[in-house]
Write a protein that holds these residues in place. Structure first.
Motif, PDB file in Angstrom:
ATOM      1  N   LEU A 111     -68.052 -20.888  29.537  1.00  0.00           N
ATOM      2  CA  LEU A 111     -68.230 -19.879  30.581  1.00  0.00           C
ATOM      3  C   LEU A 111     -68.692 -20.537  31.874  1.00  0.00           C
ATOM      4  N   THR A 112     -69.647 -21.447  31.770  1.00  0.00           N
ATOM      5  CA  THR A 112     -70.144 -22.149  32.958  1.00  0.00           C
ATOM      6  C   THR A 112     -69.013 -22.903  33.639  1.00  0.00           C
ATOM      7  N   GLU A 113     -68.206 -23.599  32.857  1.00  0.00           N
ATOM      8  CA  GLU A 113     -67.058 -24.310  33.436  1.00  0.00           C
ATOM      9  C   GLU A 113     -66.105 -23.337  34.127  1.00  0.00           C
ATOM     10  N   ASP A 114     -65.826 -22.229  33.467  1.00  0.00           N
ATOM     11  CA  ASP A 114     -64.885 -21.246  34.018  1.00  0.00           C
ATOM     12  C   ASP A 114     -65.379 -20.643  35.336  1.00  0.00           C
ATOM     13  N   ILE A 115     -66.644 -20.238  35.368  1.00  0.00           N
ATOM     14  CA  ILE A 115     -67.114 -19.522  36.560  1.00  0.00           C
ATOM     15  C   ILE A 115     -67.540 -20.443  37.696  1.00  0.00           C
ATOM     16  N   THR A 116     -67.641 -21.739  37.420  1.00  0.00           N
ATOM     17  CA  THR A 116     -68.003 -22.675  38.492  1.00  0.00           C
ATOM     18  C   THR A 116     -66.869 -23.626  38.842  1.00  0.00           C
ATOM     19  N   SER A 117     -65.701 -23.400  38.278  1.00  0.00           N
ATOM     20  CA  SER A 117     -64.576 -24.325  38.493  1.00  0.00           C
ATOM     21  C   SER A 117     -64.133 -24.396  39.954  1.00  0.00           C
ATOM     22  N   ALA A 118     -64.349 -23.335  40.708  1.00  0.00           N
ATOM     23  CA  ALA A 118     -63.940 -23.338  42.120  1.00  0.00           C
ATOM     24  C   ALA A 118     -65.006 -23.951  43.032  1.00  0.00           C
ATOM     25  N   LEU A 119     -66.145 -24.341  42.458  1.00  0.00           N
ATOM     26  CA  LEU A 119     -67.217 -24.924  43.257  1.00  0.00           C
ATOM     27  C   LEU A 119     -67.072 -26.441  43.335  1.00  0.00           C
ATOM     28  N   SER A 120     -67.466 -26.985  44.466  1.00  0.00           N
ATOM     29  CA  SER A 120     -67.498 -28.444  44.604  1.00  0.00           C
ATOM     30  C   SER A 120     -68.703 -28.975  43.833  1.00  0.00           C
ATOM     31  N   GLU A 121     -68.768 -30.281  43.639  1.00  0.00           N
ATOM     32  CA  GLU A 121     -69.925 -30.887  42.967  1.00  0.00           C
ATOM     33  C   GLU A 121     -71.209 -30.593  43.733  1.00  0.00           C
ATOM     34  N   GLU A 122     -71.116 -30.627  45.065  1.00  0.00           N
ATOM     35  CA  GLU A 122     -72.279 -30.331  45.906  1.00  0.00           C
ATOM     36  C   GLU A 122     -72.728 -28.882  45.710  1.00  0.00           C
ATOM     37  N   GLU A 123     -71.764 -27.963  45.650  1.00  0.00           N
ATOM     38  CA  GLU A 123     -72.106 -26.556  45.436  1.00  0.00           C
ATOM     39  C   GLU A 123     -72.713 -26.343  44.047  1.00  0.00           C
ATOM     40  N   ARG A 124     -72.173 -27.032  43.033  1.00  0.00           N
ATOM     41  CA  ARG A 124     -72.725 -26.929  41.672  1.00  0.00           C
ATOM     42  C   ARG A 124     -74.157 -27.437  41.646  1.00  0.00           C
ATOM     43  N   SER A 125     -74.396 -28.533  42.317  1.00  0.00           N
ATOM     44  CA  SER A 125     -75.738 -29.107  42.381  1.00  0.00           C
ATOM     45  C   SER A 125     -76.698 -28.159  43.100  1.00  0.00           C
ATOM     46  N   SER A 126     -76.236 -27.583  44.201  1.00  0.00           N
ATOM     47  CA  SER A 126     -77.061 -26.620  44.947  1.00  0.00           C
ATOM     48  C   SER A 126     -77.350 -25.386  44.097  1.00  0.00           C
ATOM     49  N   LEU A 127     -76.345 -24.909  43.382  1.00  0.00           N
ATOM     50  CA  LEU A 127     -76.530 -23.747  42.512  1.00  0.00           C
ATOM     51  C   LEU A 127     -77.570 -24.058  41.446  1.00  0.00           C
ATOM     52  N   ALA A 128     -77.495 -25.233  40.854  1.00  0.00           N
ATOM     53  CA  ALA A 128     -78.466 -25.624  39.826  1.00  0.00           C
ATOM     54  C   ALA A 128     -79.884 -25.645  40.404  1.00  0.00           C
ATOM     55  N   MET A 129     -80.033 -26.189  41.598  1.00  0.00           N
ATOM     56  CA  MET A 129     -81.362 -26.241  42.214  1.00  0.00           C
ATOM     57  C   MET A 129     -81.900 -24.835  42.498  1.00  0.00           C
ATOM     58  N   VAL A 130     -81.049 -23.965  43.002  1.00  0.00           N
ATOM     59  CA  VAL A 130     -81.466 -22.593  43.298  1.00  0.00           C
ATOM     60  C   VAL A 130     -81.852 -21.867  42.012  1.00  0.00           C
ATOM     61  N   LEU A 131     -81.051 -22.012  40.966  1.00  0.00           N
ATOM     62  CA  LEU A 131     -81.364 -21.360  39.694  1.00  0.00           C
ATOM     63  C   LEU A 131     -82.670 -21.885  39.101  1.00  0.00           C
ATOM     64  N   GLU A 132     -82.914 -23.180  39.210  1.00  0.00           N
ATOM     65  CA  GLU A 132     -84.177 -23.755  38.724  1.00  0.00           C
ATOM     66  C   GLU A 132     -85.354 -23.121  39.464  1.00  0.00           C
ATOM     67  N   LYS A 133     -85.246 -23.013  40.772  1.00  0.00           N
ATOM     68  CA  LYS A 133     -86.326 -22.390  41.561  1.00  0.00           C
ATOM     69  C   LYS A 133     -86.517 -20.935  41.167  1.00  0.00           C
ATOM     70  N   MET A 134     -85.430 -20.218  41.018  1.00  0.00           N
ATOM     71  CA  MET A 134     -85.538 -18.804  40.635  1.00  0.00           C
ATOM     72  C   MET A 134     -86.156 -18.658  39.245  1.00  0.00           C
ATOM     73  N   ASN A 135     -85.750 -19.499  38.304  1.00  0.00           N
ATOM     74  CA  ASN A 135     -86.289 -19.424  36.953  1.00  0.00           C
ATOM     75  C   ASN A 135     -87.782 -19.708  36.902  1.00  0.00           C
ATOM     76  N   ARG A 136     -88.264 -20.561  37.784  1.00  0.00           N
ATOM     77  CA  ARG A 136     -89.702 -20.859  37.831  1.00  0.00           C
ATOM     78  C   ARG A 136     -90.510 -19.629  38.256  1.00  0.00           C
ATOM     79  N   GLU A 137     -89.879 -18.688  38.955  1.00  0.00           N
ATOM     80  CA  GLU A 137     -90.576 -17.489  39.408  1.00  0.00           C
ATOM     81  C   GLU A 137     -90.822 -16.481  38.285  1.00  0.00           C
ATOM     82  N   PHE A 138     -90.146 -16.663  37.164  1.00  0.00           N
ATOM     83  CA  PHE A 138     -90.344 -15.755  36.032  1.00  0.00           C
ATOM     84  C   PHE A 138     -91.518 -16.200  35.240  1.00  0.00           C
TER      85      PHE A 138
END
Length: 138
Positions: A111-138
């Motif tokens: 699923l991760t591969e499918d929904i992020t396939s249109a993202l560049s490596e930079e966008e994938r990396s940015s998404l990972a960083m944003v999700l990590e920050k958001m997850n820390r808020e829980f």
């Protein structure tokens, strides 16, 4: 529409789509979503005390006990005494439970591969960083 409103709607839409996907995948396995999440947590973190597992799942130990009873009945988890704390019980995956975990984890990766396939490596990396920050808020 404000940026906050737009972001709120996007997060809710993503959650709804992900939740729908999870329910459709789990439905075919004869398990509840909570049971599959229990297997996921144990698959990632290995054997855990009941109290620790309940905290990770955001449920009471009473609720977890009922769930673990059902998973144990289906031979997907087992309980065993903690080696150094006689008052604690550890819960761990059986071989069958580990197979369920690996199968579900493979679906998550696809699923991760499918929904992020249109993202560049930079966008994938940015998404990972944003999700990590958001997850820390829980």
């Amino acid at each position: 529409m404000s940026d906050t409103d737009r972001l709120t709607h996007l997060i809710v839409e993503f959650y709804d789509k992900l939740s729908s996907w999870e329910h459709s995948v789990v439905r075919d396995k004869g398990l509840t979503l909570a049971q599959v999440h229990t297997l996921e947590i144990l698959g990632i973190h290995r054997a855990m005390r009941m109290k620790e597992l309940a905290e990770k799942m955001g449920v009471t130990t009473g609720t977890l006990t009922v769930m673990v009873d059902r998973l144990e009945k289906n031979e997907l988890v087992r309980r065993r005494p903690h080696e150094s704390d006689r008052r604690s019980i550890l819960v761990e995956l059986t071989d069958a439970g580990h197979e369920h975990f690996l199968e579900h984890d493979k679906l998550h990766k696809q699923l991760t591969e499918d929904i992020t396939s249109a993202l560049s490596e930079e966008e994938r990396s940015s998404l990972a960083m944003v999700l990590e920050k958001m997850n820390r808020e829980f």
